[in-house]
Structure formats: structure tokens, C-alpha cells
Scaffold this motif. Structure first.
Motif, short mmCIF file in Angstrom:
data_model
loop_
_atom_site.label_atom_id
_atom_site.label_comp_id
_atom_site.label_asym_id
_atom_site.label_seq_id
_atom_site.Cartn_x
_atom_site.Cartn_y
_atom_site.Cartn_z
N SER A 101 20.06 55.98 -22.51
CA SER A 101 21.06 55.18 -23.11
C SER A 101 21.30 53.85 -22.15
O SER A 101 21.36 52.83 -22.69
N VAL A 144 34.04 54.56 -17.29
CA VAL A 144 34.47 55.15 -18.75
C VAL A 144 34.62 56.61 -18.67
O VAL A 144 35.60 56.84 -19.64
N ILE A 148 37.79 58.30 -20.54
CA ILE A 148 37.68 59.29 -21.65
C ILE A 148 38.18 60.45 -21.44
O ILE A 148 38.80 61.19 -22.34
N TYR A 186 42.66 58.85 -32.96
CA TYR A 186 41.15 58.40 -33.45
C TYR A 186 41.02 56.69 -33.32
O TYR A 186 39.89 56.42 -32.80
N HIS A 189 40.47 56.25 -29.80
CA HIS A 189 39.12 56.51 -29.63
C HIS A 189 38.08 55.51 -29.88
O HIS A 189 37.11 55.20 -29.12
N VAL A 190 38.26 54.94 -31.08
CA VAL A 190 37.29 53.77 -31.70
C VAL A 190 37.54 52.43 -30.65
O VAL A 190 36.47 51.87 -30.25
N TYR A 191 38.64 52.51 -30.39
CA TYR A 191 39.02 51.10 -29.36
C TYR A 191 38.19 51.38 -28.05
O TYR A 191 37.63 50.34 -27.47
N SER A 193 35.88 53.20 -27.23
CA SER A 193 34.45 53.11 -27.48
C SER A 193 33.83 51.78 -27.57
O SER A 193 33.03 51.19 -26.99
N CYS A 194 34.75 50.83 -28.38
CA CYS A 194 34.41 49.19 -28.16
C CYS A 194 34.52 48.72 -26.85
O CYS A 194 33.63 48.05 -26.48
N TRP A 196 33.86 50.13 -24.00
CA TRP A 196 32.95 50.79 -23.20
C TRP A 196 31.51 49.82 -23.55
O TRP A 196 30.94 49.51 -22.60
N HIS A 197 31.24 49.80 -24.94
CA HIS A 197 29.98 48.90 -25.26
C HIS A 197 30.08 47.67 -24.78
O HIS A 197 28.92 47.01 -24.32
N THR A 232 34.04 47.97 -37.02
CA THR A 232 34.34 49.38 -37.24
C THR A 232 34.20 49.94 -38.57
O THR A 232 33.33 50.82 -38.75
#
Length: 282
Positions: A101, A144, A148, A186, A189-191, A193-194, A196-197, A232
């Protein structure tokens, strides 16, 4: 592409497709050597873990049915060995997934940056640079992981305390509060993840990495909430379309009437389909 176009979801998708098309040989090589093994690991890990878990459950059921027997003691020893094998497999699996990854991210980000800066680029050059960038990505991932882990701990504790404190109130109110709480976590969680990427990209293209890359990522996302929402949403739409595409690829017939009944069951009603949908185009 103009900067204004990159501030819209359609512009991002068009620009990504343009880069992929113009440098398809490079990205095909990167996908074949880095992304394909990653996808294979993600999709095929159950082929190893599934039989082990099934065998452990079978042995546990046998021990419950034949307690105190020599056969049960033998099965107990087998369970210990199987758990050790399962743990070793998961550790190896996580390490390989993490490695591929991070390597895939480093290679892709570096390649796109070289394309924009018009630097000479080749598959060999990308692979030569990746090991150096990989260390910065690993430090960012460690931060990260801590974030998390803290998020999941807070989420589980909050939901648990909410259930304990509201279990005796009106059931409708209890369900509404619980659903809203789950949706809030949730969204968070999406926020995360963004963040992180984007922090992974920052770790490659800027001097910041680790905690500072995460803070920089938050600063960049904060002016683009609408675009983050659109990205998203597009990802969620793509997951659903991908589901139908997979069924079509495997020649699985889609019973649209049954699907409509299934969807109507969520609302306690049934609305028959007025037309069929063809999936061949996918």
C-alpha cells in the motif's frame, strides 16, 4: 489543465483520466507490480484464514460435545496450533498489505508530480526513488494508526455508554439517537480517511511527514469541504455500481423484481419495477 477546473470533481476525474491515458505504459507497469499484488492480497486472504477459522470452530464444537476425553485433549492442542498459525498469517498479511500500500502510494504520487513538473520519468527511476519516500510514509502511517486507534476507542466507549444510559427510555427515541450517533462517527471516519490519504501525498511532495503531514492535511481539506463531500459521494456511488458490474461479469442474473421487494422491505412496502435495467454496458 487550469487551476479552476481542478477545483471541481469532474475536473479531477478528467485530469486523472488524461494522465493515465498519456502515460498508460508507466502506470500499467506500476499497477502490475505494486497495485495488483495488493488487490490480490486484499481479496484472497480469506482463502487462507477462512479454512483455519472453520477448523478452529469445528474443533471447539467437538470439545464441547466430548469434554474430558483424550480426543478432546488432542483437539485442544490442535486449536492452540491453529490459533498460532492464524496469528502468524495475519501478521504477515498486514505487513505485506502495508508494504504494498505504501509503495503503491509513493510510486503513484511521485510519478504524477514528475509529470506535472515535466521531469524525465521511467519505471526504473520510480522504483529507485520509492524506497526513500517509503520511510516518510511509514512514519505518517504510524501517526494515523494511533489516531484511528484512539478514534475507535472513543467511538466504542461513547456508543456503549449511550446504550447503557438510554436503554430504559422510549425505544423510538433510543433508536434515533443511536442512529445519529453512528452516522456522526461514520462521517468522522470518512474525514479521518481523507486526512490520511492526503497526508500520504503530502509526505511525498512536501517536507512535512508524520504528525506535521496530518496537520497540513487538515489545513488543506478545511477549505474544500464541499469537494470532500463530492469525492466521498462519488466513491459510494462507485462501490454500488461496482457491485452490479461484478455480478454482470460473473454472468449472475439480477432479479430486479426480487431486488425491488428487498428494497421495499426496508420501508415496509413493495413498489414493483416499471422497467428493467440492462447491465451489459458495464
Amino acid at each position: 489543465m487550469e487551476r479552476e477546473q481542478l477545483q471541481h470533481l469532474r475536473g479531477i476525474l478528467v485530469e486523472s483520466a488524461r494522465i493515465l491515458k498519456q502515460h498508460r505504459r508507466l502506470f500499467f507497469s506500476l499497477a502490475s507490480t505494486l497495485i495488483l499484488p495488493l488487490c490480490f492480497l486484499l481479496l484472497a486472504h480469506h482463502l487462507v484464514s477462512g479454512p483455519l477459522v472453520h477448523k478452529i470452530r469445528h474443533n471447539e464444537e467437538f470439545i464441547e460435545e466430548h469434554p474430558g476425553t483424550s480426543a478432546a485433549e488432542h483437539r485442544q492442542a490442535e486449536i492452540a496450533h491453529e490459533w498460532a498459525s492464524l496469528l502468524a498469517f495475519f501478521i504477515a498479511y498486514l505487513l505485506f498489505v502495508l508494504a504494498f500500500s505504501l509503495l503503491s502510494t509513493a510510486a503513484t504520487v511521485y510519478s504524477v508530480a514528475c509529470i506535472y513538473t515535466e521531469r524525465p520519468l521511467s519505471y526504473t527511476k520510480v522504483l529507485g526513488v520509492v524506497p526513500t519516500v517509503w520511510k516518510r510514509l511509514l512514519i505518517t502511517f504510524a501517526w494515523v494508526f494511533v489516531m484511528i486507534a484512539a478514534y475507535h476507542g472513543i467511538a466504542i466507549l461513547t456508543i456503549h455508554l449511550t446504550i447503557l444510559s438510554l436503554v430504559n427510555v422510549n425505544m423510538v427515541l433510543f433508536i434515533i439517537i443511536l442512529v445519529l450517533l453512528i452516522l456522526a462517527f461514520y462521517s468522522l471516519h470518512v474525514y479521518i480517511s481523507c486526512i490520511w490519504h492526503l497526508a500520504s501525498v503530502i509526505s511525498v511532495l512536501e517536507d512535512s511527514y508524520g504528525f506535521f503531514a496530518l496537520r497540513r492535511s487538515v489545513d488543506l481539506i478545511r477549505v474544500l469541504v464541499v469537494l470532500l463531500t463530492a469525492v466521498t459521494l462519488y466513491g459510494m456511488l462507485g462501490q454500488t455500481v461496482f457491485y452490479f458490474a461484478c455480478k454482470s461479469f460473473h454472468n449472475e442474473q439480477i432479479d430486479w423484481t426480487a431486488l425491488s421487494e428487498h428494497l421495499g422491505a426496508y420501508m415496509g412496502e413493495y413498489v414493483p419495477l416499471k422497467s428493467s435495467i440492462q447491465m451489459e454496458s458495464l
